[in-house]
Design a protein around this motif. Structure first.
Motif, PDB file in Angstrom:
ATOM      1  N   PRO A   2       0.474  -5.241 -12.158  1.00  0.00           N
ATOM      2  CA  PRO A   2       0.292  -3.839 -11.774  1.00  0.00           C
ATOM      3  C   PRO A   2      -0.965  -3.237 -12.354  1.00  0.00           C
ATOM      4  O   PRO A   2      -1.442  -2.230 -11.877  1.00  0.00           O
ATOM      5  N   LEU A 110       3.484   2.248 -10.219  1.00  0.00           N
ATOM      6  CA  LEU A 110       2.274   1.571  -9.740  1.00  0.00           C
ATOM      7  C   LEU A 110       2.588   0.403  -8.812  1.00  0.00           C
ATOM      8  O   LEU A 110       1.704  -0.058  -8.094  1.00  0.00           O
ATOM      9  N   ARG A 111       3.829  -0.070  -8.833  1.00  0.00           N
ATOM     10  CA  ARG A 111       4.170  -1.267  -8.082  1.00  0.00           C
ATOM     11  C   ARG A 111       5.076  -1.033  -6.885  1.00  0.00           C
ATOM     12  O   ARG A 111       4.944  -1.720  -5.870  1.00  0.00           O
ATOM     13  N   THR A 114       6.936   4.803  -2.990  1.00  0.00           N
ATOM     14  CA  THR A 114       7.189   6.137  -3.549  1.00  0.00           C
ATOM     15  C   THR A 114       8.678   6.429  -3.654  1.00  0.00           C
ATOM     16  O   THR A 114       9.144   7.007  -4.651  1.00  0.00           O
ATOM     17  N   GLY A 158       1.542   7.740 -11.430  1.00  0.00           N
ATOM     18  CA  GLY A 158       1.647   6.385 -10.896  1.00  0.00           C
ATOM     19  C   GLY A 158       1.631   6.353  -9.382  1.00  0.00           C
ATOM     20  O   GLY A 158       0.987   5.491  -8.771  1.00  0.00           O
ATOM     21  N   ILE A 159       2.333   7.298  -8.743  1.00  0.00           N
ATOM     22  CA  ILE A 159       2.363   7.355  -7.278  1.00  0.00           C
ATOM     23  C   ILE A 159       0.972   7.642  -6.729  1.00  0.00           C
ATOM     24  O   ILE A 159       0.528   7.025  -5.748  1.00  0.00           O
ATOM     25  N   ARG A 162      -1.244   4.560  -7.225  1.00  0.00           N
ATOM     26  CA  ARG A 162      -0.878   3.502  -6.281  1.00  0.00           C
ATOM     27  C   ARG A 162      -1.384   3.841  -4.878  1.00  0.00           C
ATOM     28  O   ARG A 162      -1.919   2.980  -4.165  1.00  0.00           O
ATOM     29  N   ARG A 165      -5.109   3.270  -4.774  1.00  0.00           N
ATOM     30  CA  ARG A 165      -5.445   1.852  -4.739  1.00  0.00           C
ATOM     31  C   ARG A 165      -5.186   1.248  -3.361  1.00  0.00           C
ATOM     32  O   ARG A 165      -5.982   0.462  -2.847  1.00  0.00           O
ATOM     33  N   GLU A 166      -4.074   1.619  -2.760  1.00  0.00           N
ATOM     34  CA  GLU A 166      -3.763   1.118  -1.420  1.00  0.00           C
ATOM     35  C   GLU A 166      -4.780   1.629  -0.401  1.00  0.00           C
ATOM     36  O   GLU A 166      -5.190   0.889   0.500  1.00  0.00           O
TER      37      GLU A 166
END
Length: 398
Positions: A2, A110-111, A114, A158-159, A162, A165-166
């Motif tokens: 992650p 992070l992984r 949502t 974290g959401i 993530r 990053r996506e």
């Protein structure tokens, strides 16, 4: 993982993971002291629960969901076992257990999607208050509101990370697909251009065949009927092939494939028009020298046309990427074929950005490969550039 490794500097690529390990060691020691001395759970139980949450924190790097469950269960058991033994101590979350579970929630967000991160947040915030209603110590410092706030903030962070990053990953993939599609389209356009030119060459030869087949019977006194019939068949086949070629050529030349009235054909350039290219390049600020070695002889139309186009593209690249340079064009007539060599020195002027970089080289490669020849390109030792192509004239691959 992650936590993606840092790209720069390389010595710190795995720094985030080492940070997690150090936090794990710190929270383990703090948890052990909290559970054994302040919560008075005894060394065996305190060590087991502190070790469980430490393992959960390291496990979150690879398996965040099981790690979150392990941390939540360990925290719940610690809260239940410490009931009735506290006096103004933080409960149900101790300081170190709160830090550990917060980091696990961050790694989880992070992984997982949502929805999963939000569900983990709600269970983390809501489970221990339920235990609080069932069984709680008499005097304690309630840390549930603080835990809810901290858990909510890190889950949101974290959401967002993530999602970012996506989005970046999708953007990189889209850019790669766009570049691939652009390269494919450029290749098809260049091949279409070459095909149009070669259709002109083939159509010319088919016209000559048709005329020769029509004239041949008149060159022989009392030609046999079989000869007339065969020559007429050759002429008819040539005329039909020429008609099909013109039809295909009309589609290739037309902006609208349904419009078969193609634009009039311009004469195809040959090396006889090389002087015009050189004059244009000189007018653009280049110093151009031409040299020819070997016995000059008529070339096949495809070779003559391709040689002209290669020189043309090489001069265009020199004008674009090496303004003010000195260019030398060498044509070597050899037994295997024609060697075309174009070199330029380093640029002497400012180079303007060019969105079409690379298309000329693509056209050279396509033309050389079509003739079974060999093309080499690359920078020279003096900072210039060289294009060298061998175009066979005997139909053999060199």
């Amino acid at each position: 993982m992650p936590l993606p490794p840092l790209s720069r500097p390389r010595l710190l690529r795995w720094a985030p993971h080492f940070v997690v390990v150090w936090i794990t060691i710190g929270t383990f020691i703090g948890n052990l002291e909290q559970l054994v001395q302040r919560y008075q759970l005894g060394y065996s139980i305190g060590l087991s629960l502190a070790l469980a949450q430490g393992i959960a924190l390291v496990l979150a790097l690879w398996r965040p969901v099981p790690a979150w469950w392990l941390s939540l269960v360990a925290s719940a058991v610690a809260a239940l076992c410490s009931t009735g033994r506290l006096e103004d101590e933080p409960w149900p979350w101790g300081a170190t257990s709160l830090i550990a579970h917060t980091l696990i929630l961050l790694l989880l967000a992070l992984r997982v999607p949502t929805a999963g991160a939000v569900a983990a947040l709600l269970l983390s915030v809501g489970l221990l208050p339920v235990l609080q209603e069932v069984r709680s110590p008499h005097i304690y410092d309630n840390t549930t509101p603080l835990a809810g706030y901290v858990f909510g903030v890190v889950t949101l962070i974290g959401i967002v990370l993530r999602g970012r990053r996506e989005a970046r990953t999708r953007l990189v993939e889209q850019e790669a697909l766009t570049a691939e599609e652009r390269a494919r389209r450029t290749l098809l356009e260049e091949r279409g251009r070459i095909a149009r030119e070669l259709h002109d060459v083939v159509a010319h030869h088919m016209s000559v065949i048709s005329i020769q087949a029509q004239v041949a019977p008149h060159l022989v006194k009392d030609p046999p009927a079989e000869l007339k019939e065969n020559l007429e068949g050759i002429r008819q086949n040539a005329v039909e092939a020429l008609t099909e070629l013109r039809r295909v050529l009309g589609v290739l030349r037309s902006e609208n494939p349904d419009d078969l009235e193609a634009a009039p054909q311009a004469p195809l350039p040959t090396l006889d028009r090389l002087t015009g290219l050189v004059e244009n390049a000189r007018a653009a600020g280049l110093t151009v020298d031409c040299a020819s070695t070997g016995e000059r002889r008529p070339l096949p139309p495809g070779v003559d046309l391709s040689a002209y186009r290669i020189v043309q593209e090489a001069l265009s690249n020199a004008i674009r990427h090496a303004p003010g340079s000195t260019v030398r064009i060498e044509l070597a007539y050899t037994r295997p074929g024609l060697r075309v060599r174009v070199t330029n020195t380093a640029p002497r002027g400012a180079i303007s950005p060019s969105p079409g970089a690379g298309h000329g080289l693509l056209g050279m490669r396509e033309r050389t490969a079509m003739l079974g020849g060999d093309l080499t390109t690359g920078a020279t030792s003096d900072g210039g550039y060289e294009v060298s192509a061998l175009l066979p004239t005997n139909g053999e691959t060199t």
